[in-house]
Design an enzyme around this catalytic site. Sequence first.
Site, mmCIF file in Angstrom:
data_model
loop_
_atom_site.group_PDB
_atom_site.id
_atom_site.type_symbol
_atom_site.label_atom_id
_atom_site.label_comp_id
_atom_site.label_asym_id
_atom_site.label_seq_id
_atom_site.Cartn_x
_atom_site.Cartn_y
_atom_site.Cartn_z
ATOM 1 N N ASP A 9 0.994 -1.108 -0.052
ATOM 2 C CA ASP A 9 -0.148 -0.133 0.173
ATOM 3 C C ASP A 9 0.761 1.349 -0.049
ATOM 4 O O ASP A 9 0.964 2.098 0.837
ATOM 5 C CB ASP A 9 -0.954 0.066 1.159
ATOM 6 N N HIS A 241 9.268 -0.188 9.270
ATOM 7 C CA HIS A 241 8.482 -1.492 9.284
ATOM 8 C C HIS A 241 8.622 -2.340 8.192
ATOM 9 O O HIS A 241 8.986 -3.576 8.113
ATOM 10 C CB HIS A 241 6.731 -1.089 9.437
#
Length: 313
Positions: A9, A241
Amino acid sequence: PKKIIIDTDPGIDDAMAIFLALRSPEVNVIGLTTIYGNVYTTLATRNALHLLEVAGRTDIPVAEGSHVSYVKATKLRVADFVHGVDGLGNQNFPHPKSKPIEKSAAEYLVEQANLYPGEVTVVALGPLTNIALAIKLDPAFTKKIGQIVLLGGAFAVNGNVNPASEANIFGDPEAADIVFTCGADVLAIGLNVTHQVILKDHDRDILAESDGIFAKYLSKILEFYFSYHREAYSMNGAFLHDPTTVLAAVNPSLMTYTEGVVRVQTTGITRGLTLFFNKQKRFNEETEWCNKPTVKVAVTVDATEVVKLVMER
Ligand code: BDR
Ligand code: CA
């Protein structure tokens, strides 16, 4: 090299993760699939195509993913305050010329798992809708996919959307529970690990001064991501992340893992909470808690080495 499909995303840390994977000789990025999360799916697809154009890798197919969560009633949330309204630090990049393939993300995932049974690793960097849809489309997907390495959850630490929930799990908790209990080889990297992996302001300065195309590009989009971290966490740096998750697929020995069952809360104020437990004997094995397959969850990380690899590559 290991075949990987990145479900993404994009997303500033997703952009870093994609570039990192493209520079990692241990893996061969065979495709990207897109999902809402940091931005809506249409924009995620546009950004994925754009990033591949920046990298000169338009040979890699992009398959567009779901526009809605697995249980369609779920309200979607985008993180424009973390990544910018364009998902890439509000840089006004030109629209990509390339187009996604005809197949949906779920169809593409199933197709590739059938083509190369046991050989494909999905690196999932957003909400898990596409993976859950691939399982629905072909239940044998769980046997044919080599591994699912995912950024998701906050194991025994607070989330980042709210105290209970990490963003990718919060984006589609029902899909996440399906993926965690599907029986495939699943490896989850949660905030308990990625909050230890921090790119510092000083590192960004080094990227800005570099002549490398990825380094220059990332130093620009990271500005927005860093300012969010400064504001929200009072940090001089930002969490890595998604790059950490790519490196878990590239070199699993950068982390240590534990194994157990993970269930996802789907209701109430703890919606999106990931609960890990190691099937202790005192729990009734017949219950929905215990009669599920186990997954691996990352526990510790060599953060210095991860940051070093991100910078080098
Ligand atoms: C995850 O959510 C997104 O904001 C990031 O790209 C990462 O995948 C972190 O919770
Ligand atoms: Ca992401």
